[in-house]
Design a protein around this motif. Structure first.
Motif, short mmCIF file in Angstrom:
data_model
loop_
_atom_site.label_atom_id
_atom_site.label_comp_id
_atom_site.label_asym_id
_atom_site.label_seq_id
_atom_site.Cartn_x
_atom_site.Cartn_y
_atom_site.Cartn_z
N ILE A 192 -18.98 -18.29 44.71
CA ILE A 192 -18.70 -18.02 46.08
C ILE A 192 -19.97 -17.13 46.56
O ILE A 192 -19.76 -15.95 46.23
N CYS A 193 -20.40 -17.57 47.49
CA CYS A 193 -21.77 -16.74 47.99
C CYS A 193 -21.37 -16.45 49.59
O CYS A 193 -21.21 -17.18 50.37
N PHE A 194 -21.97 -15.15 49.76
CA PHE A 194 -21.82 -14.55 50.94
C PHE A 194 -23.24 -14.53 51.57
O PHE A 194 -24.10 -13.97 50.95
N ALA A 195 -23.13 -14.97 52.85
CA ALA A 195 -24.70 -15.10 53.61
C ALA A 195 -24.50 -14.70 54.80
O ALA A 195 -23.38 -14.84 55.54
N THR A 196 -25.69 -14.61 55.51
CA THR A 196 -25.62 -14.21 56.99
C THR A 196 -26.07 -15.38 57.90
O THR A 196 -26.95 -15.87 57.59
N THR A 197 -25.41 -15.60 58.72
CA THR A 197 -25.71 -16.76 59.73
C THR A 197 -26.67 -16.05 61.09
O THR A 197 -27.18 -16.80 61.61
N ASP A 198 -26.70 -14.75 61.16
CA ASP A 198 -27.02 -13.98 61.94
C ASP A 198 -27.29 -12.69 61.78
O ASP A 198 -26.15 -11.88 62.01
N ARG A 199 -28.40 -12.14 61.31
CA ARG A 199 -28.62 -10.74 60.70
C ARG A 199 -28.22 -9.66 62.03
O ARG A 199 -27.67 -8.56 61.73
N SER A 200 -28.44 -10.20 63.15
CA SER A 200 -28.46 -9.30 64.21
C SER A 200 -27.12 -8.84 64.84
O SER A 200 -26.37 -7.82 65.17
N LEU A 201 -25.87 -9.63 63.90
CA LEU A 201 -24.59 -9.45 64.04
C LEU A 201 -23.83 -8.61 63.22
O LEU A 201 -22.77 -8.16 63.16
N GLY A 202 -24.65 -7.91 62.19
CA GLY A 202 -24.28 -7.07 61.10
C GLY A 202 -23.16 -7.99 60.44
O GLY A 202 -23.25 -9.06 60.00
N ARG A 203 -22.22 -7.07 60.28
CA ARG A 203 -21.00 -7.63 59.31
C ARG A 203 -20.24 -9.01 60.03
O ARG A 203 -19.73 -9.85 59.41
N ARG A 204 -20.51 -9.20 61.54
CA ARG A 204 -19.75 -10.09 62.09
C ARG A 204 -20.66 -11.47 61.87
O ARG A 204 -20.10 -12.73 62.34
N GLY A 205 -21.72 -11.38 61.04
CA GLY A 205 -22.53 -12.43 60.86
C GLY A 205 -22.35 -12.84 59.51
O GLY A 205 -22.79 -14.07 59.22
N ILE A 206 -21.61 -12.12 58.72
CA ILE A 206 -21.62 -12.41 57.23
C ILE A 206 -20.48 -13.77 57.24
O ILE A 206 -19.49 -13.83 57.73
N THR A 207 -20.95 -14.88 56.54
CA THR A 207 -20.03 -16.04 56.23
C THR A 207 -19.98 -16.34 54.79
O THR A 207 -20.98 -16.19 53.91
N ALA A 208 -18.99 -16.93 54.35
CA ALA A 208 -18.55 -17.22 52.92
C ALA A 208 -18.79 -18.66 52.57
O ALA A 208 -18.25 -19.51 53.50
N PHE A 209 -19.32 -18.97 51.54
CA PHE A 209 -19.33 -20.31 51.43
C PHE A 209 -19.21 -20.81 49.82
O PHE A 209 -19.08 -19.72 49.00
N VAL A 210 -18.50 -21.90 49.55
CA VAL A 210 -18.53 -22.44 48.10
C VAL A 210 -19.92 -23.26 47.64
O VAL A 210 -20.18 -23.90 48.33
N VAL A 211 -20.55 -22.74 46.61
CA VAL A 211 -21.79 -23.47 46.44
C VAL A 211 -21.69 -23.96 45.13
O VAL A 211 -21.36 -23.27 43.96
N ASP A 212 -21.80 -25.12 44.95
CA ASP A 212 -21.76 -25.83 43.47
C ASP A 212 -23.08 -25.61 42.96
O ASP A 212 -24.20 -25.70 43.23
N GLY A 213 -22.97 -24.86 41.65
CA GLY A 213 -24.05 -24.37 40.59
C GLY A 213 -25.07 -25.57 40.25
O GLY A 213 -26.13 -25.19 40.08
N SER A 214 -24.42 -26.68 40.59
CA SER A 214 -25.49 -27.87 40.16
C SER A 214 -26.40 -28.14 41.29
O SER A 214 -27.09 -29.31 41.28
N TRP A 215 -26.10 -27.84 42.52
CA TRP A 215 -26.95 -28.23 43.59
C TRP A 215 -28.17 -27.79 43.69
O TRP A 215 -28.69 -27.00 43.06
N GLU A 216 -29.13 -28.64 44.14
CA GLU A 216 -30.67 -28.47 43.93
C GLU A 216 -31.10 -27.17 44.87
O GLU A 216 -30.33 -27.09 45.95
N GLY A 217 -31.88 -26.45 44.20
CA GLY A 217 -32.29 -25.18 44.78
C GLY A 217 -31.52 -23.92 44.27
O GLY A 217 -31.87 -22.63 44.53
#
Ligand SMILES: Cc1cc2nc3c(=O)[nH]c(=O)nc-3n(C[C@H](O)[C@H](O)[C@H](O)COP(=O)(O)OP(=O)(O)OC[C@H]3O[C@@H](n4cnc5c(N)ncnc54)[C@H](O)[C@@H]3O)c2cc1C
Length: 407
Positions: A192-217
């Motif tokens: 479960i990865c938390f990343a920002t889609t827009d740093r200028s928005l601070g906490r309102r830019g934080i977005t949560a994703f499910v990332v599969d550990g087997s994905w490239e990268g």
């Protein structure tokens, strides 16, 4: 002079008998029959499959795979999840009770165990039905390991300053950045990865994703060498141009802060239960050793300390159960309630381990008695899931805000 292992380490029967004797009617009175049943199941499997492995995992710094699999097989890993996803639909109190039992047997195992829940829970509350069906059963069944990826080198207490970016593309997101201090990060199939889609928005830019550990990268670092919790792993995670399909978003774009806030309610129950479990383990081990040395009639100065510790553990357990019960009946729990539980119970774990070590004198330093392990394991519970300084800050702010509203 060799020191024999404690009876509770030599036989599951002795382990269960001692811990049964330490149950407190004042706390048990508020538990349902099902919650008492969960405790009995947990104590039984811990006595046979978890506690006997604890010292060896600690010494060899081996991952607690077999112990965690035994807990999953006993049906304990899906306590707060619905049956359709492989869970048992139990209360948060049942979860807290089970966590205390597992921690009392092996704290490192409890850290891996709780992280499975911490990875599955955001999917349950914020993911689509398809995402939940795809990922939650593996996490609660133990066939996949999970991680919760919030902390970064410059962002832990201050989550809003995280730098991992998720750049929207036509049909998904491109993830770049890194996470650190991630439990089970070296073997996570689901992150479960938390990343920002827009740093200028601070906490309102934080977005949560499910990332599969087997994905490239997706790559990880080597597990860190640590003070305690040696049977769990803690590692860095790296995301280098990882493509995330749009259907792996949890909640809305920019809605990650809400997912963090809802998730920490659960994760702080986990940490608090670890505090109570570690306090119980240190107390039980000390009591077992001192009574072996002196018989039932201990010197008064030891009796006084043990009496004090017993009372404090009971207070911690009552607080843990009361807040978990509140979480069972409401989604709107004031931050201070969660913070007081987390801070008080994890401080209890550490302070009890310190007091037990002091009471044992030189024996407190010996690995064979396992109290030094409680002391090392307890320290980090005061640090993760929001440090206890941050908890005090939150509790204090809530208190002064309430006073401000009065005036
Ligand atoms: C074994 C282990 C497992 C972990 N597992 C995970 C995991 O699975 N997932 C994850 O995302 N993270 C995990 N963490 C990270 C952990 O949650 C963070 O390290 C913790 O929240 C502290 O954040 P930080 O690292 O930014 O420390 P900082 O915020 O830099 O804190 C450093 C010190 O400053 C104090 N401090 C900070 N701000 C204030 C303030 N405003 N007022 C007073 N004092 C302050 C802190 O209390 C602390 O003592 C883990 C950490 C460890 C050690």
């Amino acid at each position: 002079m060799s020191i024999e292992p404690l009876d509770l380490d030599a036989s599951p029967k002795a382990y269960v008998a001692l811990h049964d004797a330490l149950d407190e009617p004042a706390a048990d009175a508020a538990l349902t029959e099902r919650e008492l049943e969960v405790r009995a199941v947990a104590r039984n499997v811990v006595s046979r499959e978890v506690a006997p492995r604890a010292a060896g995992l600690d010494e060899a710094e081996d991952f607690a795979h077999d112990s965690v699999q035994a807990l999953a097989s006993a049906g304990l890993m899906g306590l707060v999840f619905p049956e359709r996803l492989g869970g048992t639909d139990d209360t948060n109190v049942a979860y807290a009770v089970a966590m205390e039992e597992i921690t009392a047997g092996c704290a490192a195992t409890s850290l891996v165990f709780m992280t499975q829940m911490h990875a599955a829970y955001p999917i349950l509350i914020a993911g689509s039905d398809q995402l939940a069906e795809r990922y939650v059963p593996g996490l609660v069944g133990g066939s996949t390991y999970g991680s919760l990826g919030i902390t970064e080198p410059q962002a832990g207490s201050d989550v809003a300053s995280l730098r991992t970016t998720a750049r929207p593309t036509g049909d998904g997101y491109l993830l770049n950045g890194s996470k650190t201090f991630i439990t089970t990060g070296d073997r996570a199939g689901v992150i479960i990865c938390f990343a920002t889609t827009d740093r200028s928005l601070g906490r309102r830019g934080i977005t949560a994703f499910v990332v599969d550990g087997s994905w490239e990268g997706v790559t990880h670092g080597r597990p860190f060498a640590k003070l305690g919790m040696h049977g769990s792993s803690t590692a860095e995670l790296f995301f280098d141009g990882v493509w995330i399909p749009a259907d792996h978003l949890l909640g809305d774009e920019g809605g990650g802060w809400q997912v963090v806030m809802s998730s920490v309610v659960k994760s702080r129950i986990s940490a608090a239960a670890q505090g109570v479990g570690l306090a119980r383990a240190a107390y039980a081990r000390t009591l077992a050793f001192l009574t072996r040395q002196h018989g039932a009639r201990l010197p008064d100065e030891q009796t006084f300390v043990l009496a004090e510790l017993r009372g404090r553990i009971l207070q911690g357990r009552l607080l843990l159960h009361a807040v978990a019960r509140q979480v069972d009946s409401s989604t709107d729990i004031p931050t201070g309630q969660i913070g007081m539980m987390k801070q008080a119970c994890t401080d209890l774990g550490f302070s009890t381990a310190v007091a037990a070590t002091r009471l044992l004198g030189p024996y407190g330093d010996l690995a064979v008695l396992g109290v030094e392990r409680c002391l090392r394991d307890a320290k980090v519970t005061q640090i993760y899931d929001g440090t206890n300084e941050i908890q005090r800050l939150l509790i204090g702010r809530e208190t002064t805000r309430a006073m401000g509203e009065l005036s």
